[in-house]
Design a protein around this motif. Structure first.
Motif, PDB file in Angstrom:
ATOM      1  N   GLY A   1       0.818  -1.206   0.000  1.00 40.49           N
ATOM      2  CA  GLY A   1       0.000   0.000   0.000  1.00 40.49           C
ATOM      3  C   GLY A   1       0.850   1.254   0.000  1.00 40.49           C
TER       4      GLY A   1
ATOM      5  N   VAL B   1      -0.519   7.376   2.512  1.00 39.50           N
ATOM      6  CA  VAL B   1       0.251   8.133   3.514  1.00 39.50           C
ATOM      7  C   VAL B   1       1.056   7.197   4.411  1.00 39.50           C
ATOM      8  N   PHE B   2       0.398   6.151   4.914  1.00 41.54           N
ATOM      9  CA  PHE B   2       1.086   5.288   5.887  1.00 41.54           C
ATOM     10  C   PHE B   2       2.199   4.471   5.228  1.00 41.54           C
TER      11      PHE B   2
ATOM     12  N   GLU C   1       1.988  -1.690  -4.662  1.00 38.81           N
ATOM     13  CA  GLU C   1       0.757  -0.890  -4.767  1.00 38.81           C
ATOM     14  C   GLU C   1      -0.099  -1.514  -5.867  1.00 38.81           C
ATOM     15  N   ARG C   2      -1.409  -1.633  -5.599  1.00 40.25           N
ATOM     16  CA  ARG C   2      -2.260  -2.368  -6.539  1.00 40.25           C
ATOM     17  C   ARG C   2      -2.488  -1.613  -7.845  1.00 40.25           C
TER      18      ARG C   2
ATOM     19  N   ALA D   1      -7.285   6.952  -0.309  1.00 39.15           N
ATOM     20  CA  ALA D   1      -7.710   8.061   0.560  1.00 39.15           C
ATOM     21  C   ALA D   1      -6.707   9.211   0.501  1.00 39.15           C
ATOM     22  N   SER D   2      -5.458   8.894   0.247  1.00 36.05           N
ATOM     23  CA  SER D   2      -4.402   9.915   0.264  1.00 36.05           C
ATOM     24  C   SER D   2      -4.348  10.755  -1.009  1.00 36.05           C
TER      25      SER D   2
ATOM     26  N   ARG E   1      -6.528  18.286   1.073  1.00 38.19           N
ATOM     27  CA  ARG E   1      -6.774  17.782   2.419  1.00 38.19           C
ATOM     28  C   ARG E   1      -6.547  18.945   3.385  1.00 38.19           C
ATOM     29  N   ILE E   2      -7.325  18.955   4.456  1.00 39.24           N
ATOM     30  CA  ILE E   2      -7.178  20.014   5.457  1.00 39.24           C
ATOM     31  C   ILE E   2      -5.938  19.740   6.313  1.00 39.24           C
TER      32      ILE E   2
ATOM     33  N   VAL F   1      -2.203  -7.443  -4.000  1.00 43.38           N
ATOM     34  CA  VAL F   1      -2.123  -8.598  -3.103  1.00 43.38           C
ATOM     35  C   VAL F   1      -3.505  -9.229  -3.016  1.00 43.38           C
TER      36      VAL F   1
ATOM     37  N   CYS G   1     -14.997   8.538  -1.056  1.00 43.80           N
ATOM     38  CA  CYS G   1     -13.617   8.282  -0.654  1.00 43.80           C
ATOM     39  C   CYS G   1     -13.685   7.564   0.694  1.00 43.80           C
TER      40      CYS G   1
ATOM     41  N   TYR H   1     -12.654   6.196   4.357  1.00 42.06           N
ATOM     42  CA  TYR H   1     -11.907   6.250   5.614  1.00 42.06           C
ATOM     43  C   TYR H   1     -11.703   4.813   6.118  1.00 42.06           C
TER      44      TYR H   1
ATOM     45  N   ALA I   1      -5.429  11.457   8.814  1.00 45.82           N
ATOM     46  CA  ALA I   1      -3.983  11.158   8.860  1.00 45.82           C
ATOM     47  C   ALA I   1      -3.156  11.912   7.818  1.00 45.82           C
ATOM     48  N   TYR I   2      -3.813  12.465   6.796  1.00 45.24           N
ATOM     49  CA  TYR I   2      -3.031  13.021   5.678  1.00 45.24           C
ATOM     50  C   TYR I   2      -2.018  14.071   6.138  1.00 45.24           C
ATOM     51  N   LYS I   3      -2.466  14.974   6.981  1.00 44.71           N
ATOM     52  CA  LYS I   3      -1.646  16.132   7.383  1.00 44.71           C
ATOM     53  C   LYS I   3      -0.332  15.723   8.046  1.00 44.71           C
TER      54      LYS I   3
HETATM   55  C1  LIG Z   1     -12.780  12.179   1.817  1.00 41.51           C
HETATM   56  C2  LIG Z   1     -11.605  12.237   2.709  1.00 41.51           C
HETATM   57  C3  LIG Z   1     -11.239  13.424   3.291  1.00 41.51           C
HETATM   58  C4  LIG Z   1     -10.142  13.478   4.153  1.00 41.51           C
HETATM   59  N1  LIG Z   1      -9.774  14.677   4.671  1.00 41.51           N
HETATM   60  C5  LIG Z   1      -8.643  14.758   5.404  1.00 41.51           C
HETATM   61  C6  LIG Z   1      -8.182  16.011   5.811  1.00 41.51           C
HETATM   62  O1  LIG Z   1      -8.779  17.039   5.497  1.00 41.51           O
HETATM   63  N2  LIG Z   1      -7.028  16.068   6.534  1.00 41.51           N
HETATM   64  C7  LIG Z   1      -6.337  14.947   6.886  1.00 41.51           C
HETATM   65  O2  LIG Z   1      -5.306  15.048   7.552  1.00 41.51           O
HETATM   66  N3  LIG Z   1      -6.769  13.717   6.498  1.00 41.51           N
HETATM   67  C8  LIG Z   1      -7.893  13.613   5.763  1.00 41.51           C
HETATM   68  N4  LIG Z   1      -8.339  12.404   5.329  1.00 41.51           N
HETATM   69  C9  LIG Z   1      -7.697  11.188   5.834  1.00 41.51           C
HETATM   70  C10 LIG Z   1      -6.450  10.802   5.100  1.00 41.51           C
HETATM   71  O3  LIG Z   1      -6.555  11.095   3.732  1.00 41.51           O
HETATM   72  C11 LIG Z   1      -6.242   9.320   5.362  1.00 41.51           C
HETATM   73  O4  LIG Z   1      -6.237   9.079   6.779  1.00 41.51           O
HETATM   74  C12 LIG Z   1      -4.947   8.794   4.793  1.00 41.51           C
HETATM   75  O5  LIG Z   1      -4.794   9.216   3.461  1.00 41.51           O
HETATM   76  C13 LIG Z   1      -4.972   7.284   4.875  1.00 41.51           C
HETATM   77  O6  LIG Z   1      -3.825   6.773   4.252  1.00 41.51           O
HETATM   78  P1  LIG Z   1      -3.653   5.209   4.069  1.00 41.51           P
HETATM   79  O7  LIG Z   1      -2.252   4.998   3.685  1.00 41.51           O
HETATM   80  O8  LIG Z   1      -4.174   4.494   5.274  1.00 41.51           O
HETATM   81  O9  LIG Z   1      -4.703   4.800   2.937  1.00 41.51           O
HETATM   82  P2  LIG Z   1      -4.706   4.997   1.356  1.00 41.51           P
HETATM   83  O10 LIG Z   1      -4.264   6.327   0.967  1.00 41.51           O
HETATM   84  O11 LIG Z   1      -6.053   4.570   0.882  1.00 41.51           O
HETATM   85  O12 LIG Z   1      -3.614   3.974   0.871  1.00 41.51           O
HETATM   86  C14 LIG Z   1      -3.797   2.586   0.833  1.00 41.51           C
HETATM   87  C15 LIG Z   1      -3.151   2.094  -0.438  1.00 41.51           C
HETATM   88  O13 LIG Z   1      -3.164   0.678  -0.424  1.00 41.51           O
HETATM   89  C16 LIG Z   1      -3.407   0.214  -1.726  1.00 41.51           C
HETATM   90  N5  LIG Z   1      -3.927  -1.140  -1.637  1.00 41.51           N
HETATM   91  C17 LIG Z   1      -5.101  -1.516  -1.099  1.00 41.51           C
HETATM   92  N6  LIG Z   1      -5.268  -2.839  -1.186  1.00 41.51           N
HETATM   93  C18 LIG Z   1      -4.165  -3.318  -1.813  1.00 41.51           C
HETATM   94  C19 LIG Z   1      -3.774  -4.608  -2.207  1.00 41.51           C
HETATM   95  N7  LIG Z   1      -4.541  -5.673  -1.962  1.00 41.51           N
HETATM   96  N8  LIG Z   1      -2.582  -4.768  -2.833  1.00 41.51           N
HETATM   97  C20 LIG Z   1      -1.780  -3.682  -3.076  1.00 41.51           C
HETATM   98  N9  LIG Z   1      -2.125  -2.421  -2.732  1.00 41.51           N
HETATM   99  C21 LIG Z   1      -3.310  -2.241  -2.102  1.00 41.51           C
HETATM  100  C22 LIG Z   1      -4.423   1.202  -2.266  1.00 41.51           C
HETATM  101  O14 LIG Z   1      -4.478   1.186  -3.684  1.00 41.51           O
HETATM  102  C23 LIG Z   1      -3.924   2.507  -1.682  1.00 41.51           C
HETATM  103  O15 LIG Z   1      -3.061   3.184  -2.568  1.00 41.51           O
HETATM  104  C24 LIG Z   1      -9.421  12.312   4.456  1.00 41.51           C
HETATM  105  C25 LIG Z   1      -9.793  11.090   3.866  1.00 41.51           C
HETATM  106  C26 LIG Z   1     -10.858  11.056   2.982  1.00 41.51           C
HETATM  107  C27 LIG Z   1     -11.230   9.730   2.369  1.00 41.51           C
END
Ligand SMILES: Cc1cc2nc3c(=O)[nH]c(=O)nc-3n(C[C@H](O)[C@H](O)[C@H](O)COP(=O)(O)OP(=O)(O)OC[C@H]3O[C@@H](n4cnc5c(N)ncnc54)[C@H](O)[C@@H]3O)c2cc1C
Length: 449
Positions: free
Chosen positions: A15, A18-19, A42-43, A52-53, A58-59, A187, A345, A347, A376-378
């Protein structure tokens, strides 16, 4: 790994949100990992459009009622530009106002005490400006021309960022370190032994092995590990409109406006596009899947459904209506401007809104970093360091110790499969995507919880 904290010779991060990406960045910079082979899977081709990222914005705010996130944001804050965030409370809106008020009071206290921001009008050198009346709110948001709330405060050091650009920048930083191998592959499942992940199986059947598997798959994570009662995908509505250059000039330097009463927010436009959205309880998309860890068993979990699955997918009427009404109230000029596109989108929500960053209690080579809960984005510039601190068992400082506790694997799961967060949100709790999609314009959804 968890007990001895040996440095793994191979690390597979799944994945690139952000994380995952920030973990790769921190690992690639640490001397301790200089001999480790690090792969990031990454898929979809990066940047994954439904992650989500990845979005227009993003705020960015340290305005947290929770002191630990406010303190962590003090580390991330200098990496972002300041454009202003107006946090409002709307006493005329339905429900949640006491919570909204409490949140604002605590957040204001945290930015004053934990971050030392200066109270007062911006023209007089203030960074944080309380708004006691609707007129105060109207003064700060005057270019919008509507009603944006009854009271609140504006933090001029907060603001918003181009989320996709931030992620692309981080990806370049990781590439420059020349330490991480990037692969596009999905995956299909993790093959679990009794106490370890034996292999990571890709769609197509290829099996990969690694000393340490890092699951950073955002809202898709419940497909790969059993997170029932711990974290769930919830769909959030976003709607975009095109505006004219004159409107761009008028609204472009406005602060973000976020209403704590109903979770609605408007991000100022860029490139003549404006976004309206809701930080809500969201929709559950309950899906029957094979148990990720036990053969022959089926379970029901909420997973994302995105335009990758259905390119024609729209948002449910209730979400459309909420965005439309908020836009009409805040910027009456734009009340009838059609959406150019909408998006759901996803969460990854936990019961408390705290993230899940921890070794798995059963599988010693599995580390999970997810549960972003919409905020988590920020932390993109700094969270990877905290993740790797937890991975290596190094709490580093008092904040590290506090975060390790906050993000640890819960001792008990909630006794429900799907998690509806108790964190502060707008909108209605208990909505299901299929039901909402099937509804026409007939009505307002009532909470069923
Ligand atoms: C609408 C919305 C508004 C938001 N607003 C804010 C904000 O204003 N401020 C802020 O700080 N945060 C905000 N957030 C939260 C923030 O964007 C998320 O907490 C953060 O981006 C989460 O990151 P992540 O890495 O967990 O997930 P993701 O960014 O979703 O990353 C997960 C990745 O894993 C990949 N993946 C999934 N399954 C597989 C697989 N089986 N094999 C390979 N790859 C895979 C996906 O394609 C994806 O790229 C918001 C989120 C959303 C949805």
């Amino acid at each position: 790994m968890a007990a001895t904290k040996d440095i793994p010779s191979s690390i597979l991060i799944i994945g690139s949100g952000v994380f995952g990406l920030s973990t790769a960045h921190a690992l690639a910079q640490r001397d301790a990992f200089k001999s480790s082979k690090i792969t990031l899977l990454e898929r979809l081709d990066f940047p994954a459009p439904d992650a989500a990222s990845i979005d227009t914005s993003r705020i960015i705010r340290p305005d947290y009622a929770d002191g630990a996130y406010a303190a962590l944001m003090a580390e991330a804050h200098p990496h972002w530009r300041e454009s202003g965030l107006c946090l409002t409370q709307d006493t005329n809106a339905d429900g949640g106002d006491d919570d909204a008020h409490l949140y604002l009071v605590r957040a204001l206290e945290n930015v004053k005490t934990r971050l030392g921001l200066k109270l007062g009008r911006r023209e007089e050198g203030g960074q944080v400006e309380p708004m006691e009346t609707p007129e105060d709110v109207g003064r700060v948001t005057s270019c919008m021309g509507g009603e944006c709330g009854q009271r609140g405060y504006v933090n001029w050091t907060s603001g918003w960022a181009d989320a996709e650009a931030g992620m692309c920048h981080m990806r370049k930083l990781v590439e420059r370190l020349d330490k991480v191998e990037f692969k596009t592959a999905e995956v299909a499942k993790l093959n679990y032994g009794k106490e370890k992940v034996e292999s990571v199986e890709l769609v197509g059947g290829e099996k990969l092995t690694a000393d340490l598997v890092v699951l950073a798959t955002g809202a898709w994570t419940p497909k790969l590990v059993d997170l029932r009662g711990i974290a769930s995908a919830t769909g959030q509505v976003l709607a975009y409109i095109d505006i004219t250059q004159e409107e761009q000039d008028r609204l472009g330097s406005n602060p973000v406006v976020l209403c704590e009463t109903n979770g609605m927010f408007i991000i100022p436009p860029r490139n003549r596009e404006l976004k309206v959205a809701r930080h809500g309880y969201g929709y559950a998309n309950l899906t029957r899947i094979p148990h990720p860890e036990r053969q022959g068993e089926m379970i029901t979990v909420s997973l994302p459904r995105t335009k990758q699955d259905d390119p024609k997918m729209n948002i449910p009427f209730e979400g459309d209506k909420a965005c439309r009404e908020y836009l009409a109230k805040s910027i009456p000029d734009l009340a009838t401007r059609p959406w150019t596109h909408t998006r759901i989108c996803w969460y990854t929500d936990t019961p408390t809104g705290d993230w899940l960053i921890s070794y798995h209690p059963t599988y010693s080579n599995l580390f999970v970093t997810t549960g972003g809960s919409g905020h988590a984005y920020k932390f993109l510039p700094v969270v990877g360091e905290r993740i790797v601190d937890i991975m290596t068992g190094n709490e580093n400082d008092d904040l590290g110790a506090e975060l390790t506790k906050k993000w640890k694997w819960p001792e008990q799961r909630k006794k429900v499969d799907h998690v509806w967060t108790d964190d502060w949100r707008g909108g209605v709790k208990g909505m299901y995507l299929d039901e909402e999609m099937a509804k026409g314009q007939e009505g307002v959804t009532k909470s069923r919880l």
